[in-house]
Scaffold this motif. Structure first.
Motif, PDB file in Angstrom:
ATOM      1  N   ARG A 156       0.847  -1.152   0.163  1.00  0.00           N
ATOM      2  CA  ARG A 156       0.085   0.049   0.039  1.00  0.00           C
ATOM      3  C   ARG A 156       0.826   1.238  -0.227  1.00  0.00           C
ATOM      4  O   ARG A 156       0.668   2.262  -0.879  1.00  0.00           O
ATOM      5  CB  ARG A 156      -0.855  -0.128   1.317  1.00  0.00           C
ATOM      6  N   SER A 157       1.788   1.283   0.866  1.00  0.00           N
ATOM      7  CA  SER A 157       2.772   2.483   0.822  1.00  0.00           C
ATOM      8  C   SER A 157       3.513   2.740  -0.504  1.00  0.00           C
ATOM      9  O   SER A 157       3.749   3.557  -0.880  1.00  0.00           O
ATOM     10  CB  SER A 157       3.769   2.394   2.079  1.00  0.00           C
ATOM     11  N   THR A 158       4.019   1.580  -1.027  1.00  0.00           N
ATOM     12  CA  THR A 158       4.630   1.466  -2.277  1.00  0.00           C
ATOM     13  C   THR A 158       3.713   2.083  -3.544  1.00  0.00           C
ATOM     14  O   THR A 158       4.286   3.082  -4.169  1.00  0.00           O
ATOM     15  CB  THR A 158       5.215   0.249  -2.778  1.00  0.00           C
ATOM     16  N   LEU A 159       2.374   1.917  -3.386  1.00  0.00           N
ATOM     17  CA  LEU A 159       1.538   2.355  -4.246  1.00  0.00           C
ATOM     18  C   LEU A 159       1.413   3.742  -4.127  1.00  0.00           C
ATOM     19  O   LEU A 159       1.202   4.430  -5.236  1.00  0.00           O
ATOM     20  CB  LEU A 159       0.006   1.393  -4.426  1.00  0.00           C
ATOM     21  N   GLU A 160       1.376   4.176  -2.925  1.00  0.00           N
ATOM     22  CA  GLU A 160       1.198   5.414  -2.778  1.00  0.00           C
ATOM     23  C   GLU A 160       2.402   6.605  -3.234  1.00  0.00           C
ATOM     24  O   GLU A 160       2.314   7.633  -3.729  1.00  0.00           O
ATOM     25  CB  GLU A 160       0.776   6.127  -1.404  1.00  0.00           C
ATOM     26  N   LYS A 161       3.646   6.068  -2.988  1.00  0.00           N
ATOM     27  CA  LYS A 161       4.678   6.997  -3.044  1.00  0.00           C
ATOM     28  C   LYS A 161       5.363   6.585  -4.326  1.00  0.00           C
ATOM     29  O   LYS A 161       6.283   7.460  -4.549  1.00  0.00           O
ATOM     30  CB  LYS A 161       5.702   6.562  -1.825  1.00  0.00           C
TER      31      LYS A 161
ATOM     32  N   VAL B  62      22.078   4.198 -14.838  1.00  0.00           N
ATOM     33  CA  VAL B  62      21.772   3.001 -13.748  1.00  0.00           C
ATOM     34  C   VAL B  62      20.412   3.355 -13.189  1.00  0.00           C
ATOM     35  O   VAL B  62      19.802   4.470 -13.024  1.00  0.00           O
ATOM     36  CB  VAL B  62      22.716   3.524 -12.529  1.00  0.00           C
ATOM     37  N   CYS B  63      19.727   2.316 -12.969  1.00  0.00           N
ATOM     38  CA  CYS B  63      18.531   2.283 -12.510  1.00  0.00           C
ATOM     39  C   CYS B  63      18.457   1.293 -11.319  1.00  0.00           C
ATOM     40  O   CYS B  63      19.087   0.257 -11.101  1.00  0.00           O
ATOM     41  CB  CYS B  63      17.210   1.605 -13.263  1.00  0.00           C
ATOM     42  N   ALA B  64      18.103   1.937  -9.989  1.00  0.00           N
ATOM     43  CA  ALA B  64      18.019   1.297  -8.858  1.00  0.00           C
ATOM     44  C   ALA B  64      16.664   0.926  -8.380  1.00  0.00           C
ATOM     45  O   ALA B  64      15.752   1.931  -8.465  1.00  0.00           O
ATOM     46  CB  ALA B  64      18.697   2.232  -7.843  1.00  0.00           C
ATOM     47  N   ILE B  65      16.356  -0.311  -7.987  1.00  0.00           N
ATOM     48  CA  ILE B  65      15.056  -0.668  -7.038  1.00  0.00           C
ATOM     49  C   ILE B  65      15.626  -0.811  -6.026  1.00  0.00           C
ATOM     50  O   ILE B  65      16.288  -1.799  -5.501  1.00  0.00           O
ATOM     51  CB  ILE B  65      14.531  -1.818  -7.772  1.00  0.00           C
ATOM     52  N   THR B  66      15.056  -0.008  -4.936  1.00  0.00           N
ATOM     53  CA  THR B  66      15.667   0.043  -3.685  1.00  0.00           C
ATOM     54  C   THR B  66      14.603   0.790  -2.752  1.00  0.00           C
ATOM     55  O   THR B  66      13.119   1.018  -3.121  1.00  0.00           O
ATOM     56  CB  THR B  66      16.881   0.951  -3.467  1.00  0.00           C
ATOM     57  N   ASP B  67      14.970   1.080  -1.378  1.00  0.00           N
ATOM     58  CA  ASP B  67      13.594   1.291  -0.256  1.00  0.00           C
ATOM     59  C   ASP B  67      13.854   2.751  -0.161  1.00  0.00           C
ATOM     60  O   ASP B  67      12.776   3.165   0.375  1.00  0.00           O
ATOM     61  CB  ASP B  67      14.033   0.527   0.818  1.00  0.00           C
ATOM     62  N   SER B  68      14.681   3.507  -0.654  1.00  0.00           N
ATOM     63  CA  SER B  68      14.525   4.904  -0.124  1.00  0.00           C
ATOM     64  C   SER B  68      15.444   5.903  -1.010  1.00  0.00           C
ATOM     65  O   SER B  68      16.124   5.346  -1.663  1.00  0.00           O
ATOM     66  CB  SER B  68      15.106   5.016   1.226  1.00  0.00           C
ATOM     67  N   LEU B  69      14.964   7.001  -1.239  1.00  0.00           N
ATOM     68  CA  LEU B  69      15.989   7.785  -2.157  1.00  0.00           C
ATOM     69  C   LEU B  69      17.085   8.394  -1.489  1.00  0.00           C
ATOM     70  O   LEU B  69      18.196   8.766  -1.921  1.00  0.00           O
ATOM     71  CB  LEU B  69      15.138   9.109  -2.268  1.00  0.00           C
ATOM     72  N   LEU B  70      17.134   8.033  -0.132  1.00  0.00           N
ATOM     73  CA  LEU B  70      18.438   8.069   0.622  1.00  0.00           C
ATOM     74  C   LEU B  70      19.294   7.011   0.665  1.00  0.00           C
ATOM     75  O   LEU B  70      20.729   6.794   1.167  1.00  0.00           O
ATOM     76  CB  LEU B  70      17.996   8.323   2.073  1.00  0.00           C
ATOM     77  N   SER B  71      18.982   5.840  -0.106  1.00  0.00           N
ATOM     78  CA  SER B  71      19.698   4.412  -0.139  1.00  0.00           C
ATOM     79  C   SER B  71      20.937   4.834  -0.788  1.00  0.00           C
ATOM     80  O   SER B  71      21.097   5.586  -1.930  1.00  0.00           O
ATOM     81  CB  SER B  71      18.716   3.634  -0.981  1.00  0.00           C
ATOM     82  N   PRO B  72      22.062   4.207  -0.749  1.00  0.00           N
ATOM     83  CA  PRO B  72      23.303   4.433  -1.367  1.00  0.00           C
ATOM     84  C   PRO B  72      23.159   4.111  -2.935  1.00  0.00           C
ATOM     85  O   PRO B  72      23.800   4.313  -3.768  1.00  0.00           O
ATOM     86  CB  PRO B  72      24.211   3.377  -0.728  1.00  0.00           C
ATOM     87  N   LEU B  73      22.039   3.158  -3.294  1.00  0.00           N
ATOM     88  CA  LEU B  73      21.955   2.767  -4.702  1.00  0.00           C
ATOM     89  C   LEU B  73      21.288   3.936  -5.430  1.00  0.00           C
ATOM     90  O   LEU B  73      21.516   4.258  -6.435  1.00  0.00           O
ATOM     91  CB  LEU B  73      21.013   1.467  -4.710  1.00  0.00           C
ATOM     92  N   ALA B  74      20.226   4.394  -4.663  1.00  0.00           N
ATOM     93  CA  ALA B  74      19.472   5.536  -5.299  1.00  0.00           C
ATOM     94  C   ALA B  74      20.513   6.742  -5.610  1.00  0.00           C
ATOM     95  O   ALA B  74      20.265   7.376  -6.645  1.00  0.00           O
ATOM     96  CB  ALA B  74      18.531   5.918  -4.481  1.00  0.00           C
TER      97      ALA B  74
ATOM     98  N   TYR C  16      17.736   6.637 -12.413  1.00  0.00           N
ATOM     99  CA  TYR C  16      16.333   6.251 -12.112  1.00  0.00           C
ATOM    100  C   TYR C  16      16.248   5.595 -10.805  1.00  0.00           C
ATOM    101  O   TYR C  16      16.933   4.443 -10.627  1.00  0.00           O
ATOM    102  CB  TYR C  16      15.420   5.511 -13.260  1.00  0.00           C
ATOM    103  N   SER C  17      15.202   5.912  -9.980  1.00  0.00           N
ATOM    104  CA  SER C  17      15.189   5.169  -8.670  1.00  0.00           C
ATOM    105  C   SER C  17      13.659   4.499  -8.542  1.00  0.00           C
ATOM    106  O   SER C  17      12.849   5.651  -8.129  1.00  0.00           O
ATOM    107  CB  SER C  17      15.636   6.059  -7.566  1.00  0.00           C
ATOM    108  N   LEU C  18      13.362   3.513  -8.634  1.00  0.00           N
ATOM    109  CA  LEU C  18      12.016   2.929  -8.159  1.00  0.00           C
ATOM    110  C   LEU C  18      12.199   2.642  -6.469  1.00  0.00           C
ATOM    111  O   LEU C  18      12.805   1.716  -6.259  1.00  0.00           O
ATOM    112  CB  LEU C  18      11.686   1.738  -8.968  1.00  0.00           C
ATOM    113  N   ILE C  19      11.284   3.245  -6.043  1.00  0.00           N
ATOM    114  CA  ILE C  19      11.226   3.092  -4.562  1.00  0.00           C
ATOM    115  C   ILE C  19      10.170   2.153  -4.220  1.00  0.00           C
ATOM    116  O   ILE C  19       9.000   2.161  -4.252  1.00  0.00           O
ATOM    117  CB  ILE C  19      10.910   4.435  -3.692  1.00  0.00           C
ATOM    118  N   ALA C  20      10.353   0.944  -3.220  1.00  0.00           N
ATOM    119  CA  ALA C  20       9.648  -0.095  -3.025  1.00  0.00           C
ATOM    120  C   ALA C  20       9.814  -0.384  -1.477  1.00  0.00           C
ATOM    121  O   ALA C  20      10.840  -0.307  -0.983  1.00  0.00           O
ATOM    122  CB  ALA C  20       9.839  -1.414  -3.634  1.00  0.00           C
ATOM    123  N   GLN C  21       8.751  -0.057  -0.655  1.00  0.00           N
ATOM    124  CA  GLN C  21       8.821  -0.313   0.886  1.00  0.00           C
ATOM    125  C   GLN C  21       9.166  -1.527   1.172  1.00  0.00           C
ATOM    126  O   GLN C  21       8.753  -2.451   0.607  1.00  0.00           O
ATOM    127  CB  GLN C  21       7.448   0.123   1.358  1.00  0.00           C
TER     128      GLN C  21
END
Length: 285
Positions: free
Chosen positions: A114-119, A213-225, A230-235
């Protein structure tokens, strides 16, 4: 990350003289055990220091938060990248009811989706899909617990794209597998706390080679992001000592489906051929 922690601790210390007696007990507990406090509900935190749940809520508001959930999230953001598996195991009983782990974990995973869908940023998602089609070669890397997600993405993209390469740690160095990487290529990196240092190094290598580079990670503060175009944020908030990767997998599913829809005819042909092969060789029961 450490600086953010110090900022929060300084706020608590600066407000300490004005706090009520009960709120001071909460402040002292967080200052000493912020890693444990991050995963306690307001009721359990209050119980741990001998105050009511409402006192905990008022404490969060006193610090400038709208409520306790916002304070708890700030604490979780600070500690989740540093918790060891042993520490996660010790905290599991605070996150999941041991008498009903099934419902507790499923509810936590539902909240992550739910949180991922919202953000999640749909524009960034579309840009990533375009980058996949523009790339000469696509390198997919996800190590440790993210390895399963990376293999899942690579498996399906390989069915209808001819330029997908899966990068693994073990049989050869990851840099050897990416030796031909250049500005025409795309690296898709998947990683969640605790972040794999090798994945981070691979992205530094990709940036040196001027690859997208595209990152699929948990936060824009992630070292991957921090290293991604491009960063896809997933909770991925954990419900236990096991990483919750349900929401990231849903995002990866969306990537696969979106790419497949853009290559609808080729996908139809590929699966038609596969069905014949599967039938001929009795692949499925």
């Amino acid at each position: 990350m450490e600086g953010n922690r110090d900022d929060l601790m300084r706020i608590i210390q600066s407000r300490y003289p004005k706090l009520s007696k009960g709120q001071k007990l909460i402040a002292e507990f967080i200052l000493k055990h912020y890693d444990k406090a991050a995963f306690l509900t307001a009721a359990k935190l209050g119980s741990s220091v001998g105050v009511s749940e409402s006192t905990v809520v008022r404490f969060a508001i006193e610090l400038g938060y709208e409520g306790y959930p916002e304070l708890q999230k700030s604490l979780q953001d600070l500690v989740k990248v540093k918790l060891t598996t042993v520490q996660r195991l010790e905290l599991t009983h605070n996150l999941v009811d041991t008498e009903n782990a099934l419902k507790g974990v499923l509810k936590a995973d539902m909240e992550n989706i739910r949180s991922t869908l919202e953000k999640i940023n749909e524009k960034t998602f579309d840009e990533m899909i375009n980058a996949i089609f523009e790339a000469r070669n696509i390198y997919i890397i996800g190590l440790r617990s993210s390895n399963t997600l990376a293999d899942f993405l690579a498996f399906y993209l390989n069915l209808f794209l001819e330029n997908v390469r899966s990068v693994h740690q073990g049989y050869s160095d990851i840099f050897e597998q990416m030796i031909k990487l250049n500005e025409k290529d795309l690296v898709i990196a998947i990683g969640f706390p605790r972040y794999s240092q090798k994945t981070i190094e691979a992205l530094d290598f990709a940036k040196e080679r001027k690859a997208k580079v595209c990152a699929i990670t948990d936060s824009l503060l992630s070292p991957l992001a921090a290293r991604a175009d491009y960063s896809l944020i997933a909770q991925s908030n954990m419900a236990s000592f096991v990483d919750s990767l349900v929401a990231p997998l849903s995002v990866i599913n969306a990537v696969i489906v979106s790419v497949g829809m853009k290559k609808k005819e080729q996908v139809g042909e590929v699966f038609g051929i596969l069905e014949e092969i599967w039938a001929k060789h009795d692949i499925f029961n």
